[in-house]
Scaffold this motif. Structure first.
Motif, PDB file in Angstrom:
ATOM      1  N   GLN A  62       0.797  -1.378   0.514  1.00  0.00           N
ATOM      2  CA  GLN A  62      -0.263  -0.434  -0.082  1.00  0.00           C
ATOM      3  C   GLN A  62       0.761   1.125  -0.257  1.00  0.00           C
ATOM      4  O   GLN A  62       2.325   1.371  -0.036  1.00  0.00           O
ATOM      5  N   SER A  63       0.612   2.328  -0.142  1.00  0.00           N
ATOM      6  CA  SER A  63       0.948   3.563   0.241  1.00  0.00           C
ATOM      7  C   SER A  63      -0.003   4.561   1.237  1.00  0.00           C
ATOM      8  O   SER A  63      -0.957   4.323   1.189  1.00  0.00           O
ATOM      9  N   LEU A  64       0.835   5.235   1.324  1.00  0.00           N
ATOM     10  CA  LEU A  64       0.000   6.778   2.466  1.00  0.00           C
ATOM     11  C   LEU A  64       0.739   7.553   2.836  1.00  0.00           C
ATOM     12  O   LEU A  64       2.091   7.613   2.159  1.00  0.00           O
ATOM     13  N   VAL A  65       0.154   8.685   3.323  1.00  0.00           N
ATOM     14  CA  VAL A  65       0.387  10.181   3.343  1.00  0.00           C
ATOM     15  C   VAL A  65       0.341  10.137   4.809  1.00  0.00           C
ATOM     16  O   VAL A  65      -0.654  10.465   5.610  1.00  0.00           O
ATOM     17  N   LEU A  66       2.119  10.520   5.644  1.00  0.00           N
ATOM     18  CA  LEU A  66       1.996  11.373   6.618  1.00  0.00           C
ATOM     19  C   LEU A  66       2.236  12.678   6.564  1.00  0.00           C
ATOM     20  O   LEU A  66       3.127  13.231   6.348  1.00  0.00           O
ATOM     21  N   PRO A  67       1.019  13.833   7.371  1.00  0.00           N
ATOM     22  CA  PRO A  67       0.938  14.915   6.910  1.00  0.00           C
ATOM     23  C   PRO A  67       1.490  15.970   8.298  1.00  0.00           C
ATOM     24  O   PRO A  67       2.230  15.243   9.545  1.00  0.00           O
ATOM     25  N   CYS A  68       1.947  16.245   7.423  1.00  0.00           N
ATOM     26  CA  CYS A  68       2.890  17.450   8.591  1.00  0.00           C
ATOM     27  C   CYS A  68       2.563  18.848   7.937  1.00  0.00           C
ATOM     28  O   CYS A  68       3.372  19.878   6.917  1.00  0.00           O
ATOM     29  N   GLU A  69       1.856  19.649   8.766  1.00  0.00           N
ATOM     30  CA  GLU A  69       1.304  21.390   8.241  1.00  0.00           C
ATOM     31  C   GLU A  69       1.507  22.118   9.430  1.00  0.00           C
ATOM     32  O   GLU A  69       1.355  21.645  11.039  1.00  0.00           O
ATOM     33  N   VAL A  70       2.155  23.442   9.579  1.00  0.00           N
ATOM     34  CA  VAL A  70       2.008  24.597  10.761  1.00  0.00           C
ATOM     35  C   VAL A  70       1.502  25.471  10.579  1.00  0.00           C
ATOM     36  O   VAL A  70       1.601  25.885   9.598  1.00  0.00           O
ATOM     37  N   SER A  71       1.731  26.831  11.398  1.00  0.00           N
ATOM     38  CA  SER A  71       1.240  28.160  11.591  1.00  0.00           C
ATOM     39  C   SER A  71       2.485  29.115  12.233  1.00  0.00           C
ATOM     40  O   SER A  71       3.152  28.135  12.893  1.00  0.00           O
ATOM     41  N   SER A  72       2.860  29.109  11.260  1.00  0.00           N
ATOM     42  CA  SER A  72       4.299  30.240  11.422  1.00  0.00           C
ATOM     43  C   SER A  72       4.421  31.994  10.980  1.00  0.00           C
ATOM     44  O   SER A  72       2.958  32.138  10.371  1.00  0.00           O
ATOM     45  N   ASP A  73       5.267  32.464  11.804  1.00  0.00           N
ATOM     46  CA  ASP A  73       5.158  33.971  11.296  1.00  0.00           C
ATOM     47  C   ASP A  73       5.720  33.586  10.203  1.00  0.00           C
ATOM     48  O   ASP A  73       5.897  33.255   8.954  1.00  0.00           O
ATOM     49  N   SER A  74       4.483  35.429   9.297  1.00  0.00           N
ATOM     50  CA  SER A  74       4.235  35.373   7.479  1.00  0.00           C
ATOM     51  C   SER A  74       5.992  35.364   7.514  1.00  0.00           C
ATOM     52  O   SER A  74       5.894  34.831   6.196  1.00  0.00           O
ATOM     53  N   SER A  75       6.117  36.178   8.214  1.00  0.00           N
ATOM     54  CA  SER A  75       7.782  36.107   7.497  1.00  0.00           C
ATOM     55  C   SER A  75       8.641  35.287   7.329  1.00  0.00           C
ATOM     56  O   SER A  75       9.642  35.590   7.060  1.00  0.00           O
ATOM     57  N   LEU A  76       8.576  33.910   8.149  1.00  0.00           N
ATOM     58  CA  LEU A  76       9.351  33.050   8.112  1.00  0.00           C
ATOM     59  C   LEU A  76       9.449  31.423   7.072  1.00  0.00           C
ATOM     60  O   LEU A  76       8.281  31.546   6.768  1.00  0.00           O
ATOM     61  N   SER A  77      10.778  31.494   6.555  1.00  0.00           N
ATOM     62  CA  SER A  77      10.267  30.040   5.217  1.00  0.00           C
ATOM     63  C   SER A  77      10.771  28.925   6.106  1.00  0.00           C
ATOM     64  O   SER A  77      11.571  28.282   6.667  1.00  0.00           O
ATOM     65  N   PRO A  78       9.710  27.819   6.744  1.00  0.00           N
ATOM     66  CA  PRO A  78      10.155  27.245   7.507  1.00  0.00           C
ATOM     67  C   PRO A  78      10.762  25.678   6.159  1.00  0.00           C
ATOM     68  O   PRO A  78      10.149  26.154   5.205  1.00  0.00           O
ATOM     69  N   VAL A  79      11.718  25.460   7.419  1.00  0.00           N
ATOM     70  CA  VAL A  79      12.530  23.788   6.772  1.00  0.00           C
ATOM     71  C   VAL A  79      12.259  22.688   7.006  1.00  0.00           C
ATOM     72  O   VAL A  79      11.342  22.840   8.364  1.00  0.00           O
ATOM     73  N   PHE A  80      11.338  21.583   6.352  1.00  0.00           N
ATOM     74  CA  PHE A  80      11.074  20.096   6.359  1.00  0.00           C
ATOM     75  C   PHE A  80      12.134  19.417   6.986  1.00  0.00           C
ATOM     76  O   PHE A  80      11.761  19.382   5.192  1.00  0.00           O
ATOM     77  N   LYS A  81      12.095  18.735   7.768  1.00  0.00           N
ATOM     78  CA  LYS A  81      12.840  17.126   7.921  1.00  0.00           C
ATOM     79  C   LYS A  81      12.440  16.253   8.240  1.00  0.00           C
ATOM     80  O   LYS A  81      11.687  16.198   9.167  1.00  0.00           O
ATOM     81  N   TRP A  82      12.127  15.258   7.199  1.00  0.00           N
ATOM     82  CA  TRP A  82      12.095  13.455   8.343  1.00  0.00           C
ATOM     83  C   TRP A  82      12.866  12.961   8.842  1.00  0.00           C
ATOM     84  O   TRP A  82      14.080  13.043   8.405  1.00  0.00           O
ATOM     85  N   PHE A  83      12.980  12.166   9.743  1.00  0.00           N
ATOM     86  CA  PHE A  83      13.294  11.983  10.191  1.00  0.00           C
ATOM     87  C   PHE A  83      13.317   9.921  10.634  1.00  0.00           C
ATOM     88  O   PHE A  83      11.743   9.715  10.700  1.00  0.00           O
ATOM     89  N   PHE A  84      13.204   8.465  10.254  1.00  0.00           N
ATOM     90  CA  PHE A  84      13.423   7.714   9.573  1.00  0.00           C
ATOM     91  C   PHE A  84      14.491   6.684  10.947  1.00  0.00           C
ATOM     92  O   PHE A  84      14.658   6.755  11.177  1.00  0.00           O
ATOM     93  N   ASN A  85      13.431   6.272  11.950  1.00  0.00           N
ATOM     94  CA  ASN A  85      13.496   5.484  13.061  1.00  0.00           C
ATOM     95  C   ASN A  85      15.463   5.952  13.642  1.00  0.00           C
ATOM     96  O   ASN A  85      16.638   5.117  13.252  1.00  0.00           O
ATOM     97  N   GLY A  86      15.259   7.767  13.368  1.00  0.00           N
ATOM     98  CA  GLY A  86      16.889   8.313  14.889  1.00  0.00           C
ATOM     99  C   GLY A  86      17.466   9.073  13.236  1.00  0.00           C
ATOM    100  O   GLY A  86      18.332   9.433  13.386  1.00  0.00           O
ATOM    101  N   LYS A  87      17.199   8.396  12.257  1.00  0.00           N
ATOM    102  CA  LYS A  87      18.397   8.989  10.805  1.00  0.00           C
ATOM    103  C   LYS A  87      17.179   9.637   9.790  1.00  0.00           C
ATOM    104  O   LYS A  87      16.309   9.286   9.486  1.00  0.00           O
ATOM    105  N   ALA A  88      18.646  10.909   9.643  1.00  0.00           N
ATOM    106  CA  ALA A  88      17.515  11.476   8.234  1.00  0.00           C
ATOM    107  C   ALA A  88      17.303  11.032   6.755  1.00  0.00           C
ATOM    108  O   ALA A  88      17.900  10.109   6.602  1.00  0.00           O
TER     109      ALA A  88
END
Length: 724
Positions: free
Chosen positions: A502-528
């Motif tokens: 199968q396939s699935l999506v793990l969501p990750c959505e943030v609210s932040s100051d509009s002047s900031l540009s968030p950078v997303f990183k995912w880790f699996f079992n402790g490794k990037a």
């Protein structure tokens, strides 16, 4: 030239004078005593001998070549002594270790004739060498009647290497003649000869026999250091000529390494060790009696001095406190003294000396200079030097200004550093606009001048100025504080499960100051997760969303997933667990027991269920007559998932079988186990008759019967045949 070489600093010795013995010989001679120091500016040098300053301008015997001292035409008496090199530049003075300089020399004997010695035959005689003034290791020999070779020592004749005297235990008629003492300096190789001493042997009266008398013996007490070589002399006069033997008075055997010269009686102990210490006894014997002499060798436990802690240069602010410590080890235990710019340092109001520790409180500019710690005992000394630079300057933010802009999240904590160069240390105050900041519940000025503000609000934005002051001036530096809304994860990944494929999506959505540009990183079992290399993972979304798509999920994708979001001001994260369900793993170790003609008992171990409980097992068998693996009947018909044994039935007798087990869960059919060991069912009476039996034909009186043979797998045993 490197930056470190450009730094201005006081003198530091790179070469110091050392104890030396120079051989003296005739003709012009030039002796160098080495000394070299580095420093910026380069140091200049002067020397002392026996504590007196050497004036190289007025004394032509001495001159300088850079830091080295040259002695022109040295005199063995006038120029021997203890020398010390002194190096000075703008930052101070240091003195070198003291070096004992000596000259090996040998003067001539007096030419004055020596008196005739008259001795009776059989009597003993001692001829004195009386060597001239000398220094260095000497070797003594004697010449008899001007012969080319030196007189050989034996049990009757002995030459002491301490005094040079010649001892004859019992004079014979052939000993009459002239005796000359020869002295050789082992360093200069010079040899000088005395005037001859005539010896006349009286033959009219022969000396009778008498008991030994030890004439040459070693000291009563001798201190010996580890590793040195000891030579003990012992010689006796007597008639008959005495024999010499050695022993230890404490009864212990003589060390095996000892060398005894049996012709002269000398005893030598090379490489002296503590266990060689004790009372040694020399025994002289002849037919008239014996005589003994004793002396004690005492182990002198001397260890060379060496530093275990030395000084380091100190650059310190005015009014600070200095503490220096030097430590040395050695035997005997060293004493310490301190020098400042080459002169003894005496304890004053602010300076305190305690052995190897020096403390100076509330340092002043006048305390700048070169300091030396001297560790010394009876056998030597060590010098350690360091420079004290006392710095006095107004506050200066050139190298460490207040940070120009600091961005922080609302509700967070900020630390604004104020670290100007200043000596003495500056007094710090903080201003916001024209308002002087004071300590409060939320803001605090720490002891080192740092401003700390907690629970930041939007109203804290603005310019902050640090003002630094000391006795020599004041300076300031300004930076701004910007407050941003904190980042929050509003749609976090949720723990979930999925089946293989199968396939699935793990969501990750943030609210932040509009002047900031968030950078997303995912880790699996402790490794990037490296999205460029891992085909199953893909980041989707954009802006304030960084969802993780996992495609064609495999069992290995089970584990913990963390979404981490970085902004300029903060970092937040959220975690979830993903469980991947798949067909079961292979059952383990099928074992066959209870073999009969048509049944066996089969048991096995459970394999991994891969997150979905095992619902049932099926058993398969293979024989030499089957095509691949076939499902066989069992008791019970359907083996439940919690049961790991079954009876396999309806087997053929006397056939070789292998068995394997397959597990099934709600996801699917798993991998089969490894085959069991091959077994053969027991034999039984055949149950299958031949088929298509017919007869006919043949000669008169004969009947030909034909049939189809029973297949081998149905013959049920060995020696299968047909009966009619």
């Amino acid at each position: 030239m490197s930056d470190s070489e450009n730094v201005r600093h006081g003198p530091v010795f790179t070469q110091e004078p050392s104890d030396s013995i120079f051989p003296m010989s005739t003709g012009d001679k030039l002796v160098f005593i080495n000394c070299r120091a580095k420093g910026n500016p380069p140091p200049h040098y002067r020397w002392k001998v026996d504590g007196r300053d050497i004036d190289t301008d007025s004394d032509s015997s001495y001159s300088l070549a850079e830091g080295n001292l040259l002695i022109n035409n040295p005199h063995f008496i006038n120029h021997g002594g203890v020398y010390q090199c002194i190096a000075t530049n703008a930052f101070g003075t240091i003195v070198s270790r003291e070096a004992k300089v000596q000259f090996a020399f040998l003067q001539n004997f007096s030419r004055k004739p020596r008196n005739t010695v008259t001795v009776r035959e059989g009597q003993a005689v001692v001829l004195l060498c009386g060597p001239p003034p000398h220094y260095g290791e000497m070797k003594y020999s004697w010449v008899f009647n001007g012969q080319r070779s030196f007189l050989q020592q034996d049990a009757r004749r002995f030459i002491s290497q301490r005094t040079g005297n010649l001892y004859v235990a019992k004079v014979e008629a052939s000993d009459e003649g002239n005796y000359t003492c020869a002295v050789r300096n082992m360093m200069t190789n010079a040899t000088v000869f005395s005037s001859p001493t005539p010896v006349v042997v009286r033959r009219d009266v022969v000396m009778g026999e008498y008991e030994p008398k030890i004439e040459v013996q070693f000291p009563d007490t001798l201190y010996v250091s580890k590793g040195s070589s000891v030579k003990l002399e012992c010689f006796a006069l007597g008639n008959p000529v005495p024999s010499i033997s050695w022993r230890r008075a404490d009864g212990n055997p003589l060390p095996g390494k000892i060398k005894i010269n049996h012709s002269t009686g000398d005893l030598e102990i090379p490489y002296f060790r503590p266990e060689d210490a004790g009372v040694y006894e020399c025994v002289a014997e002849n037919s008239k009696g014996r005589n003994a002499a004793r002396g004690q060798l005492i182990f002198q436990n001397v260890e060379h001095l060496q530093w275990t802690q030395i000084l380091k240069d100190a650059h310190m602010a005015i009014d600070a406190n200095l503490q220096w410590e030097c430590k040395a080890i050695g035997k005997p235990k060293p004493r310490y003294r301190w020098l400042k710019n080459g002169q003894p340092l005496t304890a004053k109001e602010r300076a305190h000396v305690d052995a190897g520790r020096l403390t100076i409180s509330t340092i002043r500019l006048s305390d700048s200079g070169m300091y030396q710690c001297v560790a010394e005992n009876e056998y030597g000394s060590l010098y350690a030097s360091a420079e004290l630079k006392v710095v006095a300057s107004p506050p200066d933010f050139t190298h460490r200004p207040v940070k120009k802009s600091t961005v922080i999240q609302r509700g967070g904590e900020v630390v604004l550093e104020c670290r100007p160069n200043a000596s003495p240390r500056a007094m710090i105050s903080w201003w916001r606009g024209g308002e002087l900041l004071r300590n409060s519940k939320r803001q605090m000025i720490l002891e080192d001048g740092t401003l700390r503000i907690t629970n930041i609000s939007k109203s804290d934005e603005g310019s902050y100025t640090c003002v630094a002051r000391n006795h020599f001036g004041a300076s300031s530096s300004t930076g701004s504080l910007v407050v941003k809304e904190p980042t929050r994860i509003i749609v976090p990944p949720l723990s979930s499960d999925a089946s293989v494929g199968q396939s699935l999506v793990l969501p990750c959505e943030v609210s932040s100051d509009s002047s900031l540009s968030p950078v997303f990183k995912w880790f699996f079992n402790g490794k990037a997760i490296d999205f460029r290399r891992q085909e199953h993972f893909e980041m989707i979304g954009g802006g304030f969303s960084g969802d993780l798509m996992v495609r064609n999920i495999q069992l290995r994708h089970s584990g913990k997933y963390v979404c981490m979001v970085h902004t300029e001001v903060d970092t937040v994260s959220a975690a979830s667990d993903l469980i991947v369900r798949g067909p079961p793993g292979a059952p383990e170790d099928p074992i066959v027991t209870g073999i009969t003609e048509t049944t066996v008992q089969l048991s096995w171990g459970s394999g991994p269920d891969n997150h979905s409980p095992i619902t049932m097992y099926i058993v398969q068998a293979r024989t030499p007559f089957s095509i691949g693996w076939q499902t066989v009947k069992t008791v019970p018909d359907s083996v439940p998932g919690q049961m790991m044994h079954a009876t396999v039935k309806d087997l053929s007798p006397w056939v070789e079988y292998e068995f394997r087990v397959v597990a099934i869960n709600s996801v699917g059919v798993g991998e089969p186990s490894m085959p069991s060991k091959q077994i053969r069912t027991k034999a039984a009476a055949p149950k299958v008759a031949p088929v298509n039996v017919s007869g006919g034909g043949g000669a008169r009186g004969e009947l030909v019967i034909t049939w189809e043979p029973v297949p081998e797998e149905q013959q049920s045993g060995e020696e299968f045949g047909y009966l009619w």
